[in-house]
Design a protein around this motif. Structure first.
Motif, mmCIF file in Angstrom:
data_model
loop_
_atom_site.group_PDB
_atom_site.id
_atom_site.type_symbol
_atom_site.label_atom_id
_atom_site.label_comp_id
_atom_site.label_asym_id
_atom_site.label_seq_id
_atom_site.Cartn_x
_atom_site.Cartn_y
_atom_site.Cartn_z
ATOM 1 N N ASN A 211 3.068 7.159 3.410
ATOM 2 C CA ASN A 211 3.130 7.292 4.943
ATOM 3 C C ASN A 211 2.923 8.705 5.564
ATOM 4 O O ASN A 211 2.438 8.917 6.747
ATOM 5 C CB ASN A 211 4.613 6.601 5.735
ATOM 6 N N ALA A 212 3.360 9.545 4.589
ATOM 7 C CA ALA A 212 3.562 11.053 5.046
ATOM 8 C C ALA A 212 3.386 11.915 3.876
ATOM 9 O O ALA A 212 3.804 11.470 2.736
ATOM 10 C CB ALA A 212 4.678 11.489 5.864
ATOM 11 N N THR A 214 4.211 14.659 1.141
ATOM 12 C CA THR A 214 5.674 15.128 0.545
ATOM 13 C C THR A 214 5.657 15.953 -0.836
ATOM 14 O O THR A 214 4.709 15.726 -1.224
ATOM 15 C CB THR A 214 6.389 13.575 0.216
ATOM 16 N N ALA A 225 -0.623 12.722 2.473
ATOM 17 C CA ALA A 225 -0.522 11.147 3.250
ATOM 18 C C ALA A 225 -1.723 10.323 2.780
ATOM 19 O O ALA A 225 -2.710 10.933 2.493
ATOM 20 C CB ALA A 225 -0.171 11.326 4.492
ATOM 21 N N CYS A 349 2.056 1.142 1.924
ATOM 22 C CA CYS A 349 2.357 2.259 2.092
ATOM 23 C C CYS A 349 4.049 2.766 2.383
ATOM 24 O O CYS A 349 4.549 1.710 2.854
ATOM 25 C CB CYS A 349 1.741 2.784 3.520
ATOM 26 N N ASP A 351 7.383 5.741 2.031
ATOM 27 C CA ASP A 351 7.725 7.137 2.394
ATOM 28 C C ASP A 351 7.723 7.957 1.028
ATOM 29 O O ASP A 351 7.901 7.141 0.285
ATOM 30 C CB ASP A 351 9.157 6.904 3.169
#
Length: 351
Positions: A211-212, A214, A225, A349, A351
C-alpha cells in the motif's frame, strides 16, 4: 486440497515455502515420490504418543537458526542475503509455531497460530520442566541434550550431535505445544531460515503488492509502493519486517499471508512447473515426521479457517488455561452462513 490449506496457514518467516513443497506433492506423483523418499525424517512424534481421534494435527515449526541440518554454516553470500546477522545469531528458537488441524470428516482445516512469546511450562528438557517462552523449548532441549552427550564421553561425529540435539529440541517442542494447547501433535514440519531462503530462491521470487513505500534496516526491507516482483533476498526481508509497520507483528502476519497467496496464485496459474527445483531444496532443508505419508494431506478437506491464539502478556503467568480455551473455541465449527464467499485477491496489497 490440504496442501493449499497448509500454505494458507503458515504465519512464520522461514517455514512458508516448506508448505509449497507439499503443494507439489499433492499435484504431481513424481514430485511426491521424490520428496517423500528424500526428505529428512524425525522421530520426535513417537508411535506410542496419544493421537488425535477426530483428524490430524500437524505442528509447523520455523527455526531462527542460520545453520543447516548438519550444523554447517551457509556461505557469506547467503548470510548477506538473509540480512540477519552472523551464523549463530538467533539460536534455535522455534519462532514460528502453527498447529494445523485437519478434520477427518472432510470439513475445513483450522490453522492455529501460536504467538511465540506465551509463557508456559517447557517440557521434554533434560533436568525437568522449565518455565519460559513457548518458542524456547526447542533450543533449551537441544542445548541440554548436547551437553549430556558430551558428558557421556561417547565419540560422535559433530553432524550426529547436531541431529540428536535437534531431535531433542523437536521432541520438547512437540510436548510443550501439545500440553499448552491441550491437543495431541500427530506430525511435524520443520524448516530453518536458510531453508526458507533456498526455497524462495528455487521459486525465483514472487510477486507482492504494498500500500505504501517502506524501509527497515533490521530486516533489510526497502520497497516502493505498488505491485512488484521480489527476489529471494527481498522475499526474506518482506516476510521478516515488523519494525516501521504500524501494527508490528500483526502487519508482518498479513505480509506473510500475502506472500503465500501470491505463491498459490502462481502455482494455480502455471502449474507444478512454477515450483522449479523446490523438491530438491526440500530434501536438504525440510524435516518431516517419520512414517508420514504426506500425500494423504492432499485429500479430503474443503478449505481452511484461520485463527491467531491469544498472547498472555504477563511473563509470570502460565498461558496454558487461556490457550486451551481459545483452542476449544477455534476448533468449534462455525454456524452455517448464507451467500457465496468472496474470493480474495490473489495478490492482495498490504502495509
Amino acid at each position: 486440497m490440504l496442501s493449499r490449506a497448509l500454505l494458507g496457514v503458515v504465519r512464520g518467516t522461514w517455514v512458508l515455502l516448506s508448505a509449497a513443497v507439499l503443494v507439489a506433492a499433492g499435484m504431481a506423483w513424481a514430485t511426491y515420490q521424490d520428496v517423500d523418499t528424500g526428505v529428512r525424517r524425525s522421530l520426535a512424534v513417537r508411535a506410542d504418543d496419544v493421537k488425535s481421534t477426530s483428524g490430524m494435527n500437524v505442528l509447523v515449526m520455523g527455526l531462527t537458526t542460520r545453520r543447516d541440518l548438519d550444523g554447517g554454516a551457509p556461505s557469506d553470500e547467503v548470510l548477506a542475503a538473509l540480512h540477519a546477522g552472523d551464523v549463530d545469531r538467533g539460536g534455535y528458537n522455534a519462532n514460528t509455531l502453527i498447529l494445523l488441524h485437519v478434520p477427518s470428516d472432510g470439513s475445513a482445516a483450522v490453522a492455529l497460530s501460536l504467538p511465540r512469546d506465551n509463557h508456559v511450562p517447557l517440557l521434554g528438557i533434560v533436568g525437568g520442566p522449565q518455565h519460559g517462552k513457548v518458542k524456547e523449548a526447542y533450543g533449551r532441549a537441544k542445548e541440554a541434550e548436547e551437553r549430556r552427550l558430551v558428558l557421556a564421553e561417547v565419540r560422535r561425529d559433530p553432524a550426529d550431535i547436531e541431529w540428536l540435539g535437534r531431535e531433542a529440541g523437536r521432541r520438547a517442542q512437540v510436548e510443550t505445544v501439545g500440553s499448552s494447547l491441550g491437543v495431541p501433535v500427530d506430525h511435524i514440519v520443520e524448516v530453518s531460515m536458510v531453508g526458507f531462503y533456498r526455497l524462495a530462491e528455487a521459486l525465483g521470487g514472487v510477486e507482492v503488492c504494498l500500500n505504501a513505500a517502506t524501509s527497515d534496516e533490521y530486516s533489510g526491507a526497502d520497497f516502493p509502493a505498488g505491485r512488484q516482483h521480489l527476489t529471494a533476498a527481498q522475499a526474506m526481508a518482506f516476510v521478516r519486517q515488523r519494525h516501521g509497520l504500524a501494527n508490528a507483528d500483526l502487519d508482518r502476519v498479513r505480509r506473510q499471508q500475502a506472500f503465500i497467496s501470491a505463491v498459490m496464485h502462481r502455482i494455480r496459474s502455471q502449474g507444478v512447473n512454477a515450483l522449479g527445483p523446490v523438491a530438491e531444496v526440500a530434501k536438504q532443508h525440510v524435516v518431516l515426521s517419520a512414517d508420514w505419508d504426506i500425500l494423504s494431506m492432499a485429500q479430503g478437506t474443503s478449505g481452511i479457517r484461520f485463527h491467531t491464539l491469544p498472547l498472555e502478556s504477563d511473563p509470570t503467568a502460565d498461558a496454558q488455561p487461556t490457550l486451551r480455551a481459545a483452542v476449544t473455541a477455534a476448533l468449534t465449527p462455525p454456524a452455517a452462513t448464507s451467500g457465496a464467499a468472496t474470493e480474495p485477491s490473489p495478490i492482495p496489497c498490504v502495509d
